[in-house]
Design an enzyme around this catalytic site. Structure first.
Site, short mmCIF file in Angstrom:
data_model
loop_
_atom_site.label_atom_id
_atom_site.label_comp_id
_atom_site.label_asym_id
_atom_site.label_seq_id
_atom_site.Cartn_x
_atom_site.Cartn_y
_atom_site.Cartn_z
N GLU A 33 0.85 -1.20 0.00
CA GLU A 33 0.00 0.00 0.00
C GLU A 33 0.88 1.24 0.00
O GLU A 33 1.76 1.39 0.85
CB GLU A 33 -0.92 0.01 1.21
CG GLU A 33 -1.77 1.26 1.38
CD GLU A 33 -2.65 1.54 0.16
OE1 GLU A 33 -2.46 2.61 -0.46
OE2 GLU A 33 -3.51 0.70 -0.16
N GLY A 39 -6.49 0.85 4.58
CA GLY A 39 -7.94 1.00 4.46
C GLY A 39 -8.43 1.54 3.15
O GLY A 39 -9.63 1.53 2.88
N THR A 41 -9.57 3.88 -0.10
CA THR A 41 -10.52 4.99 -0.21
C THR A 41 -11.61 4.89 0.85
O THR A 41 -11.97 5.87 1.49
CB THR A 41 -11.15 5.00 -1.61
OG1 THR A 41 -10.14 5.32 -2.58
CG2 THR A 41 -12.26 6.03 -1.70
N ALA A 176 -26.50 13.27 -8.98
CA ALA A 176 -27.47 12.89 -7.96
C ALA A 176 -27.38 11.41 -7.64
O ALA A 176 -28.38 10.73 -7.47
CB ALA A 176 -28.89 13.26 -8.41
N VAL A 178 -25.13 8.35 -5.22
CA VAL A 178 -24.94 8.10 -3.79
C VAL A 178 -24.06 9.17 -3.15
O VAL A 178 -24.43 9.79 -2.14
CB VAL A 178 -24.32 6.72 -3.56
CG1 VAL A 178 -24.07 6.48 -2.09
CG2 VAL A 178 -25.21 5.63 -4.14
N HIS A 439 -42.66 -6.57 17.81
CA HIS A 439 -43.57 -5.42 17.78
C HIS A 439 -43.32 -4.54 18.99
O HIS A 439 -43.11 -5.03 20.09
CB HIS A 439 -45.03 -5.90 17.79
CG HIS A 439 -46.02 -4.78 17.88
ND1 HIS A 439 -46.36 -4.01 16.79
CD2 HIS A 439 -46.72 -4.28 18.94
CE1 HIS A 439 -47.25 -3.10 17.17
NE2 HIS A 439 -47.48 -3.24 18.48
#
Length: 460
Positions: A33, A39, A41, A176, A178, A439
């Site tokens: 890396e 990690g 982007t 428009a 994500v 519920h």
């Protein structure tokens, strides 16, 4: 020179997960890396910092709605520096966590930018490492608009929009999708006027159209302005103001709009430059994606690729599944990813979550289907929390096989998991409808949507 069974290039979600899984399977693994932290982007300038800002800005925005709960809040102030510091700490903690996981699992971390001078070789700086297999997991970067220079000062990519030191008076978002909607809502909550400009006549391309309309309606209520069916032609700086020229698509008409900052969020493109793939003869599509087969093999033996740099959904969790499947097959085990059951989530308020086929896709394919819907307005938990915007939509074959599921609503990204599992395990709408849900809980909306598909909705 170091010799490995596998060298993974890139420590984003797909890369680091693949490296750890390969080590668990007994392979001698290194991960290369060049970014200062692990990690990719996602953790550094993508999923994690954006969700941290969405959470913090959401809590600030919520203050204006507490009066309905009988709670008076006066004199609340925003400390943007502290908000950004919280985001940075979260990112730092998580990236350090990957380094710990590498150490725990015996994965060597090689710092630097990699190239592949020959099959079986990875060069980092002056050092050349050998490997039986090389896995490319280099991810993606923001796509650019022709003629528009992103300087991260006035014209921003998502990276710049995550690090502003003040809320712009007027932020114009181009796209428009994500990223545009999530970051647009962050800055709208923090005090900016936000206008979203989109080439298409709808938001969230690829999302079920009915659900996208519910999302647009809800986001408009929360302050975002939309200019749909418009293409950006130029951006000119005039003093401290940016002047944008927009084309009305199909109408031969130009419009002008002024902004303090512009966020270009038209999508992402794979990162493959500098690896030497062209010289090696690795096949790359016209759109820049590395071409792979069902085993993630490229056209060059011993070189594999996963995640955003290969075709398919550009999602961190898809990259992780790619990585696990690829290294499991390398280790002689079975590996498989069902891309039809990979969910996507937009973490706006309300959230938008989707898995499987959209209604538009089913119509285009001529597929027979039934539909079940349930609005959160009729859900007891949603009424008690005041989060009543949106609905659950389930699409199924006439025999009840779930073909797709789509949610616009609070915690949609969590609720979709039940329907993903149902699709993965072959559960029908009847099976989900007969599952006892707690519920009062938002999950009852899932049950009711499945009941509606069967013509048996109780509370609709």
């Amino acid at each position: 020179m170091s010799a490995y069974d596998l060298i993974v290039i890139g420590a984003g979600p797909g890369g680091y997960v693949a490296a750890i899984r390969a080590a668990q399977l007994g392979l001698n693994v290194a991960c290369v890396e060049g970014r200062g932290s692990l990690g990719g982007t996602c953790l550094n300038v993508g999923c994690i910092p954006s969700k941290a800002l969405l959470t913090s800005s959401g809590k600030f925005a919520e203050l204006s709605h507490l009066a309905a709960h009988g709670i008076a809040v006066e004199g609340a102030t925003l400390d943007l520096g502290a908000l950004m510091a919280r985001k940075d700490k979260i990112v730092g903690d998580l990236t350090k966590g990957i380094a710990f996981l590498f150490k725990k699992n015996g994965v060597d971390h090689i710092e630097g930018w990699a190239s592949i001078p020959a099959p079986g070789q990875v060069q980092v700086g002056e050092d050349i490492h050998t490997a039986k297999s090389i896995l490319i997991a280099t991810g993606s970067e923001p796509a650019a608009l022709p003629g528009v220079e992103i300087d991260e000062v006035d014209v921003l990519s998502s990276t710049g929009a995550l690090a502003l030191d003040a809320a712009p008076e007027h932020l114009v978002v181009i796209g428009a999708g994500v990223i545009g909607l999530e970051l647009g809502q962050v800055w709208s909550r923090l005090g900016s006027k936000v206008t979203v400009v989109e080439y298409l006549d709808r938001i969230l391309p690829g999302i079920d159209g009915e659900i996208a309309k519910l999302s647009q309606r809800a986001l408009s209520k929360r302050g975002l302005k939309f200019q749909l069916g418009r293409a950006l032609k130029t951006i000119e700086k005039r003093g401290n103001t940016l002047s944008l020229t927009l084309d009305r698509v199909g109408k031969d008409k130009e419009e002008q709009i002024e902004a303090d900052k512009v966020l270009v969020a038209i999508g992402r493109r794979p990162v493959t430059r500098g690896l030497g793939l062209e010289k090696l003869g690795v096949s790359i599509s016209a759109r820049g994606f590395i071409e792979v087969d069902e085993r993630f093999s490229t056209s060059v033996p011993g070189i594999f690729a996963i995640g955003d740099c290969v075709p398919g959904p550009m999602l961190a969790h898809k990259a992780e599944e790619d990585g696990v499947a690829c290294v499991e097959m390398l280790a002689g085990e079975l590996g498989h990813v069902d891309y039809n059951t990979v969910p996507g989530v937009v973490y706006t308020d309300p959230e938008v979550a989707s898995v499987g086929q959209t209604e538009e896709a089913l119509k285009e394919a001529g597929t027979d289907y039934i539909t079940g819907k349930f609005a959160f307005m009729a859900n007891s938990r949603a009424r008690s929390t005041g989060e009543t915007d949106g609905a659950v939509k389930v699409l199924a074959s006439p025999e009840g096989k779930i073909l797709g599921a789509h949610i616009c609503g609070a915690h949609g990204g969590d609720l979709i998991a039940e329907l993903v599992l149902a699709m993965t395990k072959g559960a029908t709408v009847e099976d989900v409808a007969r599952t006892c849900h707690a519920h009062p809980a938002l999950g009852e909306a899932i049950k009711e949507a499945c009941l509606d598909a069967l013509g048996r909705a109780i509370h609709a």
